[in-house]
Design a protein around this motif. Structure first.
Motif, PDB file in Angstrom:
ATOM      1  N   ASN A  25     -31.204 -30.365  -8.163  1.00 31.18           N
ATOM      2  CA  ASN A  25     -31.701 -31.600  -7.537  1.00 31.18           C
ATOM      3  C   ASN A  25     -33.225 -31.589  -7.437  1.00 31.18           C
ATOM      4  O   ASN A  25     -33.887 -32.586  -7.716  1.00 31.18           O
ATOM      5  CB  ASN A  25     -31.121 -31.766  -6.120  1.00 31.18           C
ATOM      6  CG  ASN A  25     -29.624 -31.991  -6.163  1.00 31.18           C
ATOM      7  OD1 ASN A  25     -29.062 -32.285  -7.210  1.00 31.18           O
ATOM      8  ND2 ASN A  25     -28.972 -31.829  -5.023  1.00 31.18           N
ATOM      9  N   ILE A  26     -33.769 -30.422  -7.051  1.00 27.23           N
ATOM     10  CA  ILE A  26     -35.220 -30.352  -6.856  1.00 27.23           C
ATOM     11  C   ILE A  26     -35.960 -30.555  -8.180  1.00 27.23           C
ATOM     12  O   ILE A  26     -36.876 -31.370  -8.282  1.00 27.23           O
ATOM     13  CB  ILE A  26     -35.606 -29.001  -6.202  1.00 27.23           C
ATOM     14  CG1 ILE A  26     -35.135 -29.006  -4.743  1.00 27.23           C
ATOM     15  CG2 ILE A  26     -37.105 -28.734  -6.287  1.00 27.23           C
ATOM     16  CD1 ILE A  26     -35.332 -27.701  -3.999  1.00 27.23           C
ATOM     17  N   ILE A  27     -35.526 -29.852  -9.232  1.00 27.18           N
ATOM     18  CA  ILE A  27     -36.274 -29.978 -10.494  1.00 27.18           C
ATOM     19  C   ILE A  27     -36.115 -31.382 -11.086  1.00 27.18           C
ATOM     20  O   ILE A  27     -37.054 -31.932 -11.671  1.00 27.18           O
ATOM     21  CB  ILE A  27     -35.914 -28.864 -11.505  1.00 27.18           C
ATOM     22  CG1 ILE A  27     -37.010 -28.799 -12.561  1.00 27.18           C
ATOM     23  CG2 ILE A  27     -34.560 -29.057 -12.131  1.00 27.18           C
ATOM     24  CD1 ILE A  27     -37.257 -27.480 -13.155  1.00 27.18           C
ATOM     25  N   SER A  28     -34.949 -31.992 -10.877  1.00 23.59           N
ATOM     26  CA  SER A  28     -34.760 -33.364 -11.380  1.00 23.59           C
ATOM     27  C   SER A  28     -35.724 -34.315 -10.685  1.00 23.59           C
ATOM     28  O   SER A  28     -36.346 -35.163 -11.318  1.00 23.59           O
ATOM     29  CB  SER A  28     -33.333 -33.841 -11.124  1.00 23.59           C
ATOM     30  OG  SER A  28     -32.451 -33.012 -11.806  1.00 23.59           O
ATOM     31  N   GLU A  29     -35.843 -34.175  -9.360  1.00 18.16           N
ATOM     32  CA  GLU A  29     -36.748 -35.046  -8.595  1.00 18.16           C
ATOM     33  C   GLU A  29     -38.191 -34.859  -9.057  1.00 18.16           C
ATOM     34  O   GLU A  29     -38.921 -35.814  -9.262  1.00 18.16           O
ATOM     35  CB  GLU A  29     -36.674 -34.685  -7.104  1.00 18.16           C
ATOM     36  CG  GLU A  29     -35.430 -35.180  -6.424  1.00 18.16           C
ATOM     37  CD  GLU A  29     -35.589 -36.612  -5.928  1.00 18.16           C
ATOM     38  OE1 GLU A  29     -36.462 -36.840  -5.099  1.00 18.16           O
ATOM     39  OE2 GLU A  29     -34.839 -37.491  -6.406  1.00 18.16           O
ATOM     40  N   ILE A  30     -38.588 -33.586  -9.238  1.00 19.28           N
ATOM     41  CA  ILE A  30     -39.974 -33.301  -9.636  1.00 19.28           C
ATOM     42  C   ILE A  30     -40.272 -33.970 -10.974  1.00 19.28           C
ATOM     43  O   ILE A  30     -41.296 -34.633 -11.152  1.00 19.28           O
ATOM     44  CB  ILE A  30     -40.210 -31.774  -9.735  1.00 19.28           C
ATOM     45  CG1 ILE A  30     -40.087 -31.134  -8.364  1.00 19.28           C
ATOM     46  CG2 ILE A  30     -41.566 -31.464 -10.366  1.00 19.28           C
ATOM     47  CD1 ILE A  30     -40.141 -29.608  -8.363  1.00 19.28           C
TER      48      ILE A  30
ATOM     49  N   PHE B  78     -41.311 -29.591  -1.945  1.00 18.17           N
ATOM     50  CA  PHE B  78     -39.883 -29.331  -1.730  1.00 18.17           C
ATOM     51  C   PHE B  78     -39.631 -28.035  -0.970  1.00 18.17           C
ATOM     52  O   PHE B  78     -38.493 -27.717  -0.661  1.00 18.17           O
ATOM     53  CB  PHE B  78     -39.133 -29.321  -3.072  1.00 18.17           C
ATOM     54  CG  PHE B  78     -39.064 -30.688  -3.688  1.00 18.17           C
ATOM     55  CD1 PHE B  78     -38.018 -31.548  -3.380  1.00 18.17           C
ATOM     56  CD2 PHE B  78     -40.064 -31.132  -4.540  1.00 18.17           C
ATOM     57  CE1 PHE B  78     -37.969 -32.822  -3.915  1.00 18.17           C
ATOM     58  CE2 PHE B  78     -40.024 -32.402  -5.081  1.00 18.17           C
ATOM     59  CZ  PHE B  78     -38.979 -33.249  -4.771  1.00 18.17           C
ATOM     60  N   ILE B  79     -40.715 -27.270  -0.699  1.00 21.61           N
ATOM     61  CA  ILE B  79     -40.533 -26.024   0.073  1.00 21.61           C
ATOM     62  C   ILE B  79     -40.011 -26.404   1.454  1.00 21.61           C
ATOM     63  O   ILE B  79     -40.535 -27.311   2.098  1.00 21.61           O
ATOM     64  CB  ILE B  79     -41.873 -25.245   0.236  1.00 21.61           C
ATOM     65  CG1 ILE B  79     -42.561 -25.041  -1.106  1.00 21.61           C
ATOM     66  CG2 ILE B  79     -41.656 -23.928   0.990  1.00 21.61           C
ATOM     67  CD1 ILE B  79     -41.881 -24.117  -2.053  1.00 21.61           C
ATOM     68  N   GLY B  80     -38.952 -25.735   1.864  1.00 21.43           N
ATOM     69  CA  GLY B  80     -38.367 -26.035   3.176  1.00 21.43           C
ATOM     70  C   GLY B  80     -37.185 -26.979   3.081  1.00 21.43           C
ATOM     71  O   GLY B  80     -36.498 -27.219   4.074  1.00 21.43           O
TER      72      GLY B  80
ATOM     73  N   HIS C 251     -34.839 -23.902   0.617  1.00 25.19           N
ATOM     74  CA  HIS C 251     -35.666 -23.695  -0.574  1.00 25.19           C
ATOM     75  C   HIS C 251     -36.963 -23.024  -0.127  1.00 25.19           C
ATOM     76  O   HIS C 251     -37.884 -23.686   0.348  1.00 25.19           O
ATOM     77  CB  HIS C 251     -35.936 -25.034  -1.256  1.00 25.19           C
ATOM     78  CG  HIS C 251     -36.682 -24.879  -2.542  1.00 25.19           C
ATOM     79  ND1 HIS C 251     -36.234 -24.081  -3.564  1.00 25.19           N
ATOM     80  CD2 HIS C 251     -37.864 -25.393  -2.957  1.00 25.19           C
ATOM     81  CE1 HIS C 251     -37.099 -24.109  -4.555  1.00 25.19           C
ATOM     82  NE2 HIS C 251     -38.095 -24.901  -4.215  1.00 25.19           N
ATOM     83  N   THR C 252     -37.024 -21.711  -0.263  1.00 25.63           N
ATOM     84  CA  THR C 252     -38.195 -20.958   0.202  1.00 25.63           C
ATOM     85  C   THR C 252     -39.269 -20.912  -0.885  1.00 25.63           C
ATOM     86  O   THR C 252     -38.994 -21.191  -2.058  1.00 25.63           O
ATOM     87  CB  THR C 252     -37.785 -19.506   0.526  1.00 25.63           C
ATOM     88  OG1 THR C 252     -37.249 -18.939  -0.667  1.00 25.63           O
ATOM     89  CG2 THR C 252     -36.756 -19.446   1.633  1.00 25.63           C
ATOM     90  N   GLN C 253     -40.445 -20.495  -0.476  1.00 25.59           N
ATOM     91  CA  GLN C 253     -41.554 -20.338  -1.442  1.00 25.59           C
ATOM     92  C   GLN C 253     -41.161 -19.309  -2.510  1.00 25.59           C
ATOM     93  O   GLN C 253     -41.439 -19.479  -3.699  1.00 25.59           O
ATOM     94  CB  GLN C 253     -42.808 -19.873  -0.692  1.00 25.59           C
ATOM     95  CG  GLN C 253     -44.035 -19.712  -1.582  1.00 25.59           C
ATOM     96  CD  GLN C 253     -44.603 -21.054  -2.039  1.00 25.59           C
ATOM     97  OE1 GLN C 253     -44.896 -21.909  -1.227  1.00 25.59           O
ATOM     98  NE2 GLN C 253     -44.755 -21.232  -3.347  1.00 25.59           N
TER      99      GLN C 253
ATOM    100  N   GLU D  77     -39.722 -18.116  -8.046  1.00 29.21           N
ATOM    101  CA  GLU D  77     -38.821 -17.383  -8.948  1.00 29.21           C
ATOM    102  C   GLU D  77     -38.076 -18.309  -9.911  1.00 29.21           C
ATOM    103  O   GLU D  77     -37.813 -17.947 -11.045  1.00 29.21           O
ATOM    104  CB  GLU D  77     -37.816 -16.621  -8.070  1.00 29.21           C
ATOM    105  CG  GLU D  77     -37.011 -15.591  -8.819  1.00 29.21           C
ATOM    106  CD  GLU D  77     -35.872 -15.045  -7.957  1.00 29.21           C
ATOM    107  OE1 GLU D  77     -34.859 -14.676  -8.532  1.00 29.21           O
ATOM    108  OE2 GLU D  77     -36.007 -15.028  -6.719  1.00 29.21           O
ATOM    109  N   LYS D  78     -37.740 -19.529  -9.451  1.00 24.16           N
ATOM    110  CA  LYS D  78     -36.888 -20.406 -10.267  1.00 24.16           C
ATOM    111  C   LYS D  78     -37.587 -21.681 -10.753  1.00 24.16           C
ATOM    112  O   LYS D  78     -37.557 -21.996 -11.938  1.00 24.16           O
ATOM    113  CB  LYS D  78     -35.626 -20.802  -9.476  1.00 24.16           C
ATOM    114  CG  LYS D  78     -34.774 -19.637  -9.021  1.00 24.16           C
ATOM    115  CD  LYS D  78     -34.075 -18.966 -10.181  1.00 24.16           C
ATOM    116  CE  LYS D  78     -33.205 -17.822  -9.711  1.00 24.16           C
ATOM    117  NZ  LYS D  78     -32.629 -17.060 -10.802  1.00 24.16           N
ATOM    118  N   ILE D  79     -38.167 -22.440  -9.831  1.00 25.46           N
ATOM    119  CA  ILE D  79     -38.696 -23.765 -10.202  1.00 25.46           C
ATOM    120  C   ILE D  79     -39.979 -23.643 -11.036  1.00 25.46           C
ATOM    121  O   ILE D  79     -40.121 -24.317 -12.058  1.00 25.46           O
ATOM    122  CB  ILE D  79     -38.925 -24.640  -8.943  1.00 25.46           C
ATOM    123  CG1 ILE D  79     -37.598 -24.834  -8.195  1.00 25.46           C
ATOM    124  CG2 ILE D  79     -39.563 -25.966  -9.312  1.00 25.46           C
ATOM    125  CD1 ILE D  79     -36.575 -25.706  -8.884  1.00 25.46           C
ATOM    126  N   VAL D  80     -40.895 -22.757 -10.593  1.00 23.18           N
ATOM    127  CA  VAL D  80     -42.175 -22.648 -11.319  1.00 23.18           C
ATOM    128  C   VAL D  80     -41.931 -22.257 -12.789  1.00 23.18           C
ATOM    129  O   VAL D  80     -42.417 -22.931 -13.707  1.00 23.18           O
ATOM    130  CB  VAL D  80     -43.152 -21.688 -10.592  1.00 23.18           C
ATOM    131  CG1 VAL D  80     -44.377 -21.414 -11.432  1.00 23.18           C
ATOM    132  CG2 VAL D  80     -43.540 -22.281  -9.240  1.00 23.18           C
TER     133      VAL D  80
END
Ligand code: SF4
Length: 369
Positions: free
Chosen positions: A44-49, A59-61, A69-71, A76-79
């Motif tokens: 969901n997060i990467i789709s929104e970005i 999206f942190i937090g 969704h921690t830093q 580790e995953k999104i970046v």
């Protein structure tokens, strides 16, 4: 939502074992897990970005089903997943759509899936799937899930632009930090579609064939599959000690499949009992109770009053230390760490680890010579 006939993640199994379709349809839906919820949140997060061109940091937090969704998770995953998009499309020329519902229309009614990213870059159609799990490394070459999305996308209204006039298709798995890419032809995708159509038609026949193999690993029907239960019976009646060594190797392969069958059977029985369905001969009982302090602070104060030193300090593990040192880019000195194996374990010949050498046997052999 998933197709109850075949979707992207089940395409490999249905093509290899068409008979699995009616069996899986009898199984209750698997309850979600922390692992699956984390994957959904990251999707969901990467789709929104990507869709809204938003800064990832916002999206942190984010909390999804109790998962934060921690830093650390972000780094580790999104970046790396976003870096993969830059690597695939350095000139930012790609036109794309995220989270598209794809289907086969009248060709295969009820067969559909959700493709993470469908895009177009020059003469190439792009089909990309995010894998945020840490488990098995997934390959892009001949990947049935990606071929399913490509074939369905080619037939989905509103996605024609991705394939119109394209001369090739690139299938991509982004499994941070790995990126696997495979360029194939439109013909290969059409060939795959024919295989899929045949398998779906076979699955609707009353005598649809069951075939066991590597694809059984993710099959929800293992607990009721006649091939699996047949293997249990055969395994119980076979006298292993009379088997020669080569056959024991083959039996171990079978054991791997049986282990999967057993754990799925246990999970199914547990699910039934939790939902109030009786399983003859079994019941739910509380786990062994472990004593714990009602309040750590109160216990500490009381123990200190009794003159007991109730706290202990432990050095963190090298793995944890390495994680903490990552931020300051400091490496662990080699002389502080030693890897001590806790013993030996059995692995398949194909395992990349070298076999253990028995030095005592080697020396006695040399002496004998
Ligand atoms: S366990 Fe294997 S053989 Fe049995 S239905 Fe599932 S995929 Fe087919």
């Amino acid at each position: 939502m998933h197709s109850n006939i075949v979707g992207g993640s089940t395409a490999k199994r249905v093509i290899a074992c068409p008979g699995s379709v009616p069996l899986v349809q009898q199984m209750p839906p698997k309850p979600s897990s922390e692992y699956a919820d984390r994957g959904t949140m990251l999707h969901n997060i990467i789709s929104e970005i990507l869709e809204k061109d938003l800064p990832g940091q916002q999206f942190i937090g984010t909390v999804y089903e109790g998962i934060i969704h921690t830093q650390e998770l972000h780094d580790e995953k999104i970046v790396p997943a976003l870096d993969a998009i830059d690597e695939i499309d350095p000139g930012q020329q790609m036109v794309f759509k995220v989270e598209s519902l794809v289907d086969f229309g009248d060709l295969l009614p009820g067969v559909f899936g959700s493709a993470d990213l469908i895009g177009r870059l020059g003469n190439r159609a792009i089909v990309l799937d995010w894998k945020f799990g840490d488990g098995v490394a997934v390959e892009a070459t001949e990947n049935e899930q990606l071929m399913f999305y490509a074939a369905a996308a080619m037939r989905t209204k509103g996605l024609e632009w991705a394939f119109a006039g394209a001369s090739e298709v690139e299938l991509i798995i982004v499994q941070p930090p790995a990126v696997k890419r495979w360029v194939t032809s439109l013909d290969r995708i059409q060939q795959f579609e024919q295989q899929l159509v045949m398998a779906v038609h076979k699955s609707a026949q009353p005598d649809a064939k069951l075939t066991a193999g590597e694809h059984c690993r993710w099959c929800a029907a293992k607990p009721i599959c006649p091939l699996m239960t047949g293997e249990i019976d055969r395994a119980l009646h076979r006298q292993l000690d009379s088997l020669p060594a080569e056959q024991i190797g083959q039996a171990l392969e079978m054991a791997d499949r049986l282990e999967g069958w057993i754990s799925d059977l246990r999970a199914l029985a547990f699910q039934m009992l939790e939902n109030g369905k009786p399983v003859p001969g079994y019941k739910l009982v509380p786990k062994r109770a472990l004593r714990q302090w009602v309040s750590d602070d109160e216990a500490l104060t009381w123990l200190q009053e009794q003159g007991v030193d109730a706290t202990e300090t432990k050095v963190i593990s090298p793995a944890k230390a390495e994680k903490l040192l990552k931020k300051s880019k400091t490496a662990l000195p080699d002389n502080l760490v030693v890897a001590v194996s806790s013993g030996t374990t059995m692995a398949a010949e194909s395992d990349p680890r070298p076999a253990v050498v028995d030095l005592s046997k080697m020396f006695s052999k040399l002496k004998g010579n």
